[in-house]
Design a protein around this motif. Structure first.
Motif, PDB file in Angstrom:
ATOM      1  N   SER A   1      41.271  40.749  34.766  1.00 41.41           N
ATOM      2  CA  SER A   1      40.450  41.603  35.962  1.00 41.41           C
ATOM      3  C   SER A   1      41.233  41.211  37.533  1.00 41.41           C
ATOM      4  O   SER A   1      42.188  40.440  37.582  1.00 41.41           O
ATOM      5  CB  SER A   1      39.167  41.151  36.068  1.00 41.41           C
ATOM      6  N   GLY A   2      40.712  41.692  38.598  1.00 40.68           N
ATOM      7  CA  GLY A   2      41.306  41.519  39.589  1.00 40.68           C
ATOM      8  C   GLY A   2      41.160  39.993  39.988  1.00 40.68           C
ATOM      9  O   GLY A   2      42.095  39.550  40.683  1.00 40.68           O
ATOM     10  N   THR A   3      40.017  39.474  39.623  1.00 42.87           N
ATOM     11  CA  THR A   3      40.103  38.032  40.093  1.00 42.87           C
ATOM     12  C   THR A   3      41.146  37.088  39.562  1.00 42.87           C
ATOM     13  O   THR A   3      41.681  36.138  40.089  1.00 42.87           O
ATOM     14  CB  THR A   3      38.725  37.647  39.602  1.00 42.87           C
TER      15      THR A   3
ATOM     16  N   MET B   1      43.962  37.492  41.765  1.00 46.92           N
ATOM     17  CA  MET B   1      43.843  36.713  42.955  1.00 46.92           C
ATOM     18  C   MET B   1      44.310  35.173  42.743  1.00 46.92           C
ATOM     19  O   MET B   1      44.971  34.513  43.268  1.00 46.92           O
ATOM     20  CB  MET B   1      42.530  36.492  43.418  1.00 46.92           C
TER      21      MET B   1
ATOM     22  N   PHE C   1      33.859  38.428  48.599  1.00 48.18           N
ATOM     23  CA  PHE C   1      35.137  38.463  47.819  1.00 48.18           C
ATOM     24  C   PHE C   1      35.979  37.728  48.737  1.00 48.18           C
ATOM     25  O   PHE C   1      36.740  36.980  48.152  1.00 48.18           O
ATOM     26  CB  PHE C   1      35.498  39.835  47.554  1.00 48.18           C
TER      27      PHE C   1
ATOM     28  N   ARG D   1      35.048  34.322  47.577  1.00 46.28           N
ATOM     29  CA  ARG D   1      35.875  33.952  46.086  1.00 46.28           C
ATOM     30  C   ARG D   1      37.377  33.626  46.259  1.00 46.28           C
ATOM     31  O   ARG D   1      37.690  32.729  45.638  1.00 46.28           O
ATOM     32  CB  ARG D   1      35.699  35.492  45.143  1.00 46.28           C
TER      33      ARG D   1
ATOM     34  N   THR E   1      40.852  39.618  52.648  1.00 46.76           N
ATOM     35  CA  THR E   1      40.321  40.709  51.814  1.00 46.76           C
ATOM     36  C   THR E   1      40.690  41.803  52.695  1.00 46.76           C
ATOM     37  O   THR E   1      40.215  41.959  53.929  1.00 46.76           O
ATOM     38  CB  THR E   1      38.948  40.576  51.570  1.00 46.76           C
TER      39      THR E   1
ATOM     40  N   ASN F   1      39.612  45.089  52.029  1.00 43.31           N
ATOM     41  CA  ASN F   1      38.463  45.978  51.836  1.00 43.31           C
ATOM     42  C   ASN F   1      37.429  45.143  51.246  1.00 43.31           C
ATOM     43  O   ASN F   1      37.783  44.687  50.308  1.00 43.31           O
ATOM     44  CB  ASN F   1      38.667  47.261  51.217  1.00 43.31           C
TER      45      ASN F   1
ATOM     46  N   THR G   1      34.459  44.707  49.553  1.00 42.77           N
ATOM     47  CA  THR G   1      33.426  45.731  48.714  1.00 42.77           C
ATOM     48  C   THR G   1      32.149  45.301  49.006  1.00 42.77           C
ATOM     49  O   THR G   1      31.166  46.041  48.889  1.00 42.77           O
ATOM     50  CB  THR G   1      33.928  45.632  47.429  1.00 42.77           C
TER      51      THR G   1
ATOM     52  N   ASP H   1      43.820  40.382  49.107  1.00 41.39           N
ATOM     53  CA  ASP H   1      43.097  40.737  48.084  1.00 41.39           C
ATOM     54  C   ASP H   1      42.940  42.381  48.558  1.00 41.39           C
ATOM     55  O   ASP H   1      42.118  42.650  49.339  1.00 41.39           O
ATOM     56  CB  ASP H   1      41.685  40.175  48.081  1.00 41.39           C
TER      57      ASP H   1
ATOM     58  N   VAL I   1      41.964  44.629  46.129  1.00 41.45           N
ATOM     59  CA  VAL I   1      41.445  45.214  44.723  1.00 41.45           C
ATOM     60  C   VAL I   1      40.790  46.408  45.143  1.00 41.45           C
ATOM     61  O   VAL I   1      40.960  47.323  44.164  1.00 41.45           O
ATOM     62  CB  VAL I   1      40.224  44.141  44.230  1.00 41.45           C
ATOM     63  N   SER I   2      39.868  46.759  45.950  1.00 39.42           N
ATOM     64  CA  SER I   2      39.299  47.810  46.404  1.00 39.42           C
ATOM     65  C   SER I   2      39.709  48.651  47.536  1.00 39.42           C
ATOM     66  O   SER I   2      39.093  49.519  48.005  1.00 39.42           O
ATOM     67  CB  SER I   2      37.824  47.698  46.671  1.00 39.42           C
TER      68      SER I   2
ATOM     69  N   GLN J   1      40.307  49.272  37.801  1.00 36.45           N
ATOM     70  CA  GLN J   1      39.090  49.851  37.525  1.00 36.45           C
ATOM     71  C   GLN J   1      38.518  50.707  39.046  1.00 36.45           C
ATOM     72  O   GLN J   1      37.805  51.079  39.135  1.00 36.45           O
ATOM     73  CB  GLN J   1      37.909  48.792  37.334  1.00 36.45           C
ATOM     74  N   LYS J   2      39.427  50.019  40.033  1.00 37.77           N
ATOM     75  CA  LYS J   2      39.206  50.693  41.437  1.00 37.77           C
ATOM     76  C   LYS J   2      39.872  51.967  41.560  1.00 37.77           C
ATOM     77  O   LYS J   2      39.727  53.050  40.795  1.00 37.77           O
ATOM     78  CB  LYS J   2      39.366  49.601  42.489  1.00 37.77           C
TER      79      LYS J   2
HETATM   80  C1  LIG Z   1      37.423  43.162  46.911  1.00 35.92           C
HETATM   81  C2  LIG Z   1      37.438  42.653  45.744  1.00 35.92           C
HETATM   82  N1  LIG Z   1      38.192  41.548  45.388  1.00 35.92           N
HETATM   83  C3  LIG Z   1      37.922  41.092  44.284  1.00 35.92           C
HETATM   84  C4  LIG Z   1      37.315  41.646  43.041  1.00 35.92           C
HETATM   85  C5  LIG Z   1      36.967  41.117  41.831  1.00 35.92           C
HETATM   86  O1  LIG Z   1      37.665  41.823  40.824  1.00 35.92           O
HETATM   87  P1  LIG Z   1      37.187  41.763  39.189  1.00 35.92           P
HETATM   88  O2  LIG Z   1      35.934  42.141  39.267  1.00 35.92           O
HETATM   89  O3  LIG Z   1      38.159  42.833  38.780  1.00 35.92           O
HETATM   90  O4  LIG Z   1      37.788  40.459  38.845  1.00 35.92           O
HETATM   91  C6  LIG Z   1      36.533  42.767  43.393  1.00 35.92           C
HETATM   92  C7  LIG Z   1      35.721  43.466  42.374  1.00 35.92           C
HETATM   93  O5  LIG Z   1      34.831  44.301  42.774  1.00 35.92           O
HETATM   94  C8  LIG Z   1      36.723  43.154  44.701  1.00 35.92           C
HETATM   95  O6  LIG Z   1      36.076  44.510  44.990  1.00 35.92           O
END
Ligand SMILES: Cc1ncc(COP(=O)(O)O)c(C=O)c1O
Length: 337
Positions: free
Chosen positions: A36-38, A41, A63, A66, A110, A112, A114, A139, A141-142, A164-165
């Protein structure tokens, strides 16, 4: 399933990687990782830092926090630069922090956020970071694939997004770009890594493979999504998200509701809406889901009892937002009775 060490799969990887480079606006390496996106990262962090390195983690939401936690997990000396949730990071404050700590090796940002529906001014932040020796790890991701992020022009070193985004594919793939400056850091970085090792990814990429068994079916999906995105065109996609974002904010305000962030930095991929007093976000989401088949996200952490979030990235047009807002209006009327 197609054999992942055969010519057919290599052709998919080659096509997907080429198109991703166009959307990342980069000439550098781009890898697709099964995670996944994490995971993307974590890959950004473990490939570029060593335990004890000073890292500036800019955060104004879940995020951003995170990213900081990942760097702390890998024993970086993390300086947390927090801004209030719902606000944008101030590039001037980041510049001050980098002046105070000139030995910062990497800045984590980050694009965006989210969790709050805020798009940080990454271009201005990147300009600040470019005056230092620090790497910029982003990051996205979104954002990437929906918002403009010219990776090379802005000088972003590692940029991470998730299938998934904006990419309209089920969850399970992270896509990352690695700049020449980041490769220099990879050669020095001492953080332990195995699955997420960029060097192994680069070695396999010469034959259009991945080091380990990839999520083959998701690669088919990504190939197809990128063909659709190619046909629409990068600039048109970015313009559509800007239009749909503005349409969402106007529609929310027309319902008499308030948007969490200042509109100057409100996101074009997700809108965080304050739920009126007397109604809980949980109940609003439940009624919208059960009675109108519209799924909204809730708030995270201390925003859980304050907001709902409307996602509008990927295959979304104004009519979808109208349907969602009509459902929201009906649900609110019902709950206010
Ligand atoms: C900005 C951002 N970073 C990181 C993530 C984490 O991605 P994942 O849930 O695919 O690990 C998300 C997930 O919504 C996100 O929106």
């Amino acid at each position: 399933m197609m054999y992942h060490r055969g010519a057919e799969f290599a052709a998919i990887v080659e096509e997907v990687t080429g198109r991703l480079k166009h959307f990342f606006q980069t000439e550098s390496d781009v890898f697709v990782i099964t995670s996944s996106g994490t995971g993307g990262m974590e890959a950004a962090v473990v490939n570029t830092i060593s335990p004890g390195d000073k890292v500036l983690a800019v955060s104004a939401g879940k995020f951003g926090d995170r990213f900081a936690e990942i760097a702390e997990t890998h024993k970086a000396q993390v300086i947390r630069l927090n801004f209030p949730w719902g606000q944008a990071a101030d590039p001037g404050v980041i510049a001050d922090a980098l002046r105070t700590d000139p030995d910062v090796r990497a800045v984590l940002v980050t694009h965006n956020e989210t969790s709050t529906g805020v798009t940080h001014d990454l271009e201005a932040i990147a300009r600040v970071v470019s005056t230092t020796d620090a790497l910029l790890l982003v990051d996205a991701v979104s954002s990437l694939g929906a918002l403009d992020l010219p990776v090379d022009a802005w000088g972003c070193d590692v940029v991470v997004t998730g299938s998934q985004k904006s990419w309209m594919v089920p969850p399970g793939l992270a896509m990352v770009s690695v700049s020449p400056g980041a490769w220099d850091a990879v050669a020095r970085a001492q953080a332990p890594r195995f699955y997420f090792d960029f060097t192994a990814m680069r070695r396999s990429a010469t034959r259009h493979f991945t080091p380990f068994t990839p999520a083959v079916s998701l690669f088919y999906g990504l190939q197809e999504a990128l063909r659709l995105m190619w046909a629409e065109g990068r600039d048109n996609i970015i313009a559509r998200h800007a239009r749909v974002g503005a349409h969402t904010r106007a529609g929310v305000k027309a319902l008499g509701l308030e948007i969490l962030p200042d509109e100057a930095y409100a996101s074009n991929t997700v809108t965080a809406v304050r739920v009126p007093e007397g109604i809980t976000p949980q109940r609003l989401r439940q009624v919208m889901a059960e009675e109108y088949d519209v799924i909204l996200a809730g708030g995270q952490d201390h925003l859980a009892d304050l907001i709902v979030r409307i996602g509008h990235l990927g295959a979304v047009v104004e009519a979808d937002i109208d349907d969602a807002l009509e459902a929201m209006a009906k649900a609110l009327r019902k709950l206010q009775k």
